[in-house]
Design a protein around this motif. Structure first.
Motif, PDB file in Angstrom:
ATOM      1  N   GLU A  83       4.202  12.959  -4.848  1.00 44.87           N
ATOM      2  CA  GLU A  83       3.992  12.123  -6.026  1.00 44.87           C
ATOM      3  C   GLU A  83       2.544  11.646  -6.120  1.00 44.87           C
ATOM      4  N   ARG A  84       2.032  11.115  -4.991  1.00 51.35           N
ATOM      5  CA  ARG A  84       0.644  10.644  -4.983  1.00 51.35           C
ATOM      6  C   ARG A  84      -0.329  11.807  -5.009  1.00 51.35           C
ATOM      7  N   GLY A  85       0.040  12.884  -4.328  1.00 49.95           N
ATOM      8  CA  GLY A  85      -0.853  14.036  -4.253  1.00 49.95           C
ATOM      9  C   GLY A  85      -1.763  13.998  -3.036  1.00 49.95           C
ATOM     10  N   TRP A  86      -1.903  12.830  -2.422  1.00 46.59           N
ATOM     11  CA  TRP A  86      -2.717  12.701  -1.208  1.00 46.59           C
ATOM     12  C   TRP A  86      -1.899  11.929  -0.176  1.00 46.59           C
ATOM     13  N   GLY A  87      -2.316  12.052   1.070  1.00 42.23           N
ATOM     14  CA  GLY A  87      -1.661  11.303   2.148  1.00 42.23           C
ATOM     15  C   GLY A  87      -0.293  11.872   2.491  1.00 42.23           C
ATOM     16  N   ARG A  88       0.325  11.267   3.507  1.00 40.20           N
ATOM     17  CA  ARG A  88       1.566  11.779   4.058  1.00 40.20           C
ATOM     18  C   ARG A  88       2.797  11.267   3.332  1.00 40.20           C
ATOM     19  N   VAL A  89       3.802  12.127   3.250  1.00 40.38           N
ATOM     20  CA  VAL A  89       5.085  11.710   2.698  1.00 40.38           C
ATOM     21  C   VAL A  89       5.724  10.695   3.657  1.00 40.38           C
ATOM     22  N   ASP A  90       6.544   9.802   3.138  1.00 38.21           N
ATOM     23  CA  ASP A  90       7.170   8.734   3.943  1.00 38.21           C
ATOM     24  C   ASP A  90       6.115   7.890   4.648  1.00 38.21           C
ATOM     25  N   GLU A  91       5.011   7.683   3.963  1.00 36.85           N
ATOM     26  CA  GLU A  91       3.905   6.960   4.580  1.00 36.85           C
ATOM     27  C   GLU A  91       4.154   5.445   4.522  1.00 36.85           C
ATOM     28  N   THR A  92       3.590   4.756   5.502  1.00 36.55           N
ATOM     29  CA  THR A  92       3.595   3.296   5.512  1.00 36.55           C
ATOM     30  C   THR A  92       2.142   2.844   5.681  1.00 36.55           C
ATOM     31  N   PHE A  93       1.878   1.594   5.415  1.00 36.18           N
ATOM     32  CA  PHE A  93       0.493   1.116   5.406  1.00 36.18           C
ATOM     33  C   PHE A  93       0.328  -0.142   6.254  1.00 36.18           C
ATOM     34  N   THR A  94       1.026  -0.143   7.385  1.00 33.86           N
ATOM     35  CA  THR A  94       0.989  -1.308   8.272  1.00 33.86           C
ATOM     36  C   THR A  94      -0.391  -1.541   8.878  1.00 33.86           C
TER      37      THR A  94
ATOM     38  N   ALA B 198      -6.615  -5.739   7.218  1.00 33.37           N
ATOM     39  CA  ALA B 198      -7.001  -6.704   6.187  1.00 33.37           C
ATOM     40  C   ALA B 198      -6.715  -8.131   6.654  1.00 33.37           C
ATOM     41  N   ALA B 199      -5.617  -8.307   7.382  1.00 32.64           N
ATOM     42  CA  ALA B 199      -5.268  -9.644   7.888  1.00 32.64           C
ATOM     43  C   ALA B 199      -6.314 -10.153   8.875  1.00 32.64           C
ATOM     44  N   TYR B 200      -7.007  -9.220   9.527  1.00 35.47           N
ATOM     45  CA  TYR B 200      -8.097  -9.607  10.429  1.00 35.47           C
ATOM     46  C   TYR B 200      -9.405  -9.806   9.669  1.00 35.47           C
ATOM     47  N   GLY B 201      -9.376  -9.535   8.346  1.00 37.87           N
ATOM     48  CA  GLY B 201     -10.588  -9.678   7.558  1.00 37.87           C
ATOM     49  C   GLY B 201     -11.485  -8.459   7.593  1.00 37.87           C
ATOM     50  N   MET B 202     -10.961  -7.337   8.078  1.00 38.49           N
ATOM     51  CA  MET B 202     -11.772  -6.116   8.167  1.00 38.49           C
ATOM     52  C   MET B 202     -11.965  -5.519   6.769  1.00 38.49           C
ATOM     53  N   LYS B 203     -13.184  -5.043   6.542  1.00 33.71           N
ATOM     54  CA  LYS B 203     -13.515  -4.382   5.288  1.00 33.71           C
ATOM     55  C   LYS B 203     -13.848  -2.926   5.580  1.00 33.71           C
ATOM     56  N   PRO B 204     -13.709  -2.025   4.604  1.00 36.42           N
ATOM     57  CA  PRO B 204     -13.200  -2.301   3.275  1.00 36.42           C
ATOM     58  C   PRO B 204     -11.676  -2.334   3.235  1.00 36.42           C
ATOM     59  N   THR B 205     -11.153  -2.954   2.194  1.00 33.94           N
ATOM     60  CA  THR B 205      -9.701  -3.019   2.027  1.00 33.94           C
ATOM     61  C   THR B 205      -9.221  -2.034   0.963  1.00 33.94           C
ATOM     62  N   TRP B 206     -10.157  -1.365   0.309  1.00 31.77           N
ATOM     63  CA  TRP B 206      -9.767  -0.515  -0.825  1.00 31.77           C
ATOM     64  C   TRP B 206      -9.370   0.896  -0.422  1.00 31.77           C
ATOM     65  N   PHE B 207      -9.567   1.251   0.844  1.00 27.85           N
ATOM     66  CA  PHE B 207      -9.229   2.626   1.225  1.00 27.85           C
ATOM     67  C   PHE B 207      -7.754   2.743   1.610  1.00 27.85           C
ATOM     68  N   GLY B 208      -7.094   3.744   1.084  1.00 28.93           N
ATOM     69  CA  GLY B 208      -5.649   3.932   1.308  1.00 28.93           C
ATOM     70  C   GLY B 208      -5.359   4.570   2.647  1.00 28.93           C
ATOM     71  N   LEU B 209      -5.481   3.777   3.697  1.00 36.51           N
ATOM     72  CA  LEU B 209      -5.290   4.290   5.055  1.00 36.51           C
ATOM     73  C   LEU B 209      -3.827   4.150   5.465  1.00 36.51           C
ATOM     74  N   GLY B 210      -3.121   5.272   5.499  1.00 36.92           N
ATOM     75  CA  GLY B 210      -1.715   5.246   5.893  1.00 36.92           C
ATOM     76  C   GLY B 210      -1.552   5.317   7.402  1.00 36.92           C
ATOM     77  N   ASP B 211      -0.394   4.897   7.883  1.00 33.62           N
ATOM     78  CA  ASP B 211      -0.153   4.896   9.328  1.00 33.62           C
ATOM     79  C   ASP B 211      -0.094   6.316   9.895  1.00 33.62           C
ATOM     80  N   ARG B 212       0.646   7.185   9.210  1.00 34.39           N
ATOM     81  CA  ARG B 212       0.737   8.576   9.691  1.00 34.39           C
ATOM     82  C   ARG B 212      -0.642   9.212   9.651  1.00 34.39           C
ATOM     83  N   ASP B 213      -1.325   8.975   8.543  1.00 33.29           N
ATOM     84  CA  ASP B 213      -2.674   9.477   8.350  1.00 33.29           C
ATOM     85  C   ASP B 213      -3.605   8.976   9.458  1.00 33.29           C
ATOM     86  N   THR B 214      -3.435   7.727   9.854  1.00 32.20           N
ATOM     87  CA  THR B 214      -4.298   7.133  10.880  1.00 32.20           C
ATOM     88  C   THR B 214      -4.287   7.961  12.154  1.00 32.20           C
ATOM     89  N   ALA B 215      -3.128   8.481  12.508  1.00 33.81           N
ATOM     90  CA  ALA B 215      -3.039   9.299  13.728  1.00 33.81           C
ATOM     91  C   ALA B 215      -3.923  10.535  13.603  1.00 33.81           C
TER      92      ALA B 215
END
Lengths: 333, 333
Positions: free
Chosen positions: A74-85, A91-108
């Motif tokens: 649907e999105r066309g990018w990133g992993r299916v069944d993705e989460t963004f924890t 972001a909760a730590y105040g880390m920037k940037p916050t605009w990048f769509g970094l998924g958990d699966r993708d992070t690996a």
């Protein structure tokens, strides 16, 4: 038949899926049975960015995930069944940037890549290692192992400055007028191992409907790649239909480099020395570009079948043009 | 009243929660109202490990999450509502090791830490920055900014070798007999900024029921820390009840260094020069250690109220011993 495809992200990846299907199913017009092993993809790395110590290669990953069955359709990018924890926690730590769509699966994926690069492996070796898992059914090469980053010169009222393409594209949705688009590092970059050889051995180069400026354009900016392609039969699929991009914001990129957002204008920009054939949509029927064979047909990749048909039309046009071109010869009766 | 607590992971963190409550609620016996700002925690960093390019400090994080309300209460470590997507994906790429419990929320903490360390910040500054979010209500200092790692010498039948404490503890569940436990780097380490000053200014040092070898022991191995504590009133809470660890596998660690798993033996090992008072469980009532005031009371931290009562008993004993010790003086009538 060997085909080289310089590809960006979503448009390129979807086209490649159609091309794989077209080749795997054989092409009725060419009456030729072709295996999926004959596609070499030269992936754009100009969008690459280092965030949070992770090395992120959006276009390579989109191709890999799409062809390997891991993409979010649907999105066309990133992993299916993705989460963004991870993203939310950063972001909760105040880390920037916050605009990048970094998924958990993708992070690996980015952790593996960052680790391998830190260990001294070139991006081409990293990409091969990642593809070991994904088995995309094509040979996926980065355009270069050198660092080339697309930067965009903008003026947000506080003065001119260059920002990373991702910041312009994602954070500003390409809405901040771009004065210039620069491939930083391109001049000194070399094609990744295997790129020039793949082009030399190819029967055709097919340009998918990727962004002609920041995807295909970035790849062509790497010294040696465009020159190698010029010697080949090159057929492109227009990413512009009826004066608008099929997807994404290619018009903003074209405007930045002074090119009209039109199917014919893009072909002219790519150049008749490079392009032999150009597929445009029926909406653009009648488009003529000197020195380039232009054909019109439906170009919306609305489902797998239509995408496969577009890819097959591109292959057929390449075969036809190779058979009559000055450097080609008729390969069948 | 100022208290310094050298703490390991789960046992230390839970005790600290009880100590915070005890001080915040005032201590009836001391009739003194005390604020939570008076606790300085010296966190063990001997368990720290670098995995996947992330710097992981399990004990600092357990203290921070526990006191900051982010801990998974059931597991005792890691974040509540944790997921393990990154870990699973890393394993899918064939990345090793697979035995470390790397949670997604936790990963963000390690990314922030790795980024700050790569940028040149010492671990103490990183810990302060992370605590900015968690507000643990204590001052949390790493024992040192230098790299000290606890390694364990094992013989798995294929020869003697030293493995990282985490590999021995998590992967082998401390079941591989340990011949030796080494604080690699401890000799050359210096206490982190603020550690010696906090001890010097403290009214008492309280040892929580943390692992006496690899938690409290690692902290005492940093040159200067034990010496500074010897000059203070030090009260400890036995981590051994009835000849077995309250939690974890401290017995395997004690065996490795040739100390019997007993409440009295641990006090003797810590030393009567260091320890002034020692709380043992009722199961160990009658334990006597020369030069150390031993008191028995229930020591199972089965709920917040019982934990608070244990902490209060430790504080009361420290106040009592400070009032009669050679270096102390009576602070109230």
């Amino acid at each position: 038949m060997r085909i080289v495809v310089p590809a960006g992200g979503i448009g390129g990846a979807r086209f490649l899926r159609g091309l794989k299907a077209a080749l795997a199913n054989g092409s009725p017009d060419t009456d030729e049975q072709i295996t999926v092993n004959n596609i070499t993809v030269i992936g754009n790395t100009g969008d690459d960015i280092t965030l949070f110590g992770l090395r992120i290669c959006p276009d390579l990953d989109t191709v890999m995930y799409t062809l390997g069955g891991g993409i979010d359709e649907e999105r066309g990018w990133g992993r299916v069944d993705e989460t963004f924890t991870v993203k939310e926690e950063l972001a909760a730590y105040g880390m920037k940037p916050t605009w990048f769509g970094l998924g958990d699966r993708d992070t690996a994926t980015h952790i593996v890549r960052a680790q391998m690069i830190a260990a001294g492996f070139p991006l081409s070796a990293v990409t091969e290692a990642l593809c070991d898992r994904w088995q995309p059914g094509v040979r996926l090469l980065p355009m270069t192992d050198d660092q080339v980053e697309t930067h965009v010169v903008v003026d947000d009222g506080q003065g001119r400055r260059a920002i990373h393409f991702q910041e312009w594209w994602i954070r500003h949705r390409a809405a901040l007028p771009a004065e210039q688009i620069i491939s930083v590092g391109a001049d000194a970059a070399e094609p990744a191992p295997g790129v020039l050889a793949a082009i030399a051995e190819a029967d055709a180069v097919i340009l998918p409907p990727s962004n002609p400026v920041v995807s295909v354009g970035s790849i062509l900016n790497v010294p040696g790649i465009r020159e190698a392609m010029v010697a080949k039969t090159v057929v492109g699929v227009s990413p512009i239909i009826g004066g608008a991009p099929v997807r994404g914001m290619a018009d903003a990129c074209l405007t930045a480099i002074g090119v009209e957002t039109g199917a014919g204008a893009v072909a002219e920009h790519l150049g008749s020395d490079l392009l032999d054939g150009w597929l445009v949509d029926e909406a653009d029927a009648g488009t003529e570009v000197e020195g380039i064979e232009v054909r019109s047909r439906p170009l919306y990749m609305s489902d797998p079948a239509s995408t496969e048909a577009i890819a097959r039309a591109a292959v057929d046009l390449a075969v036809e043009l190779a058979g009559r071109g000055p450097e080609g010869e008729a390969t069948r009766g």
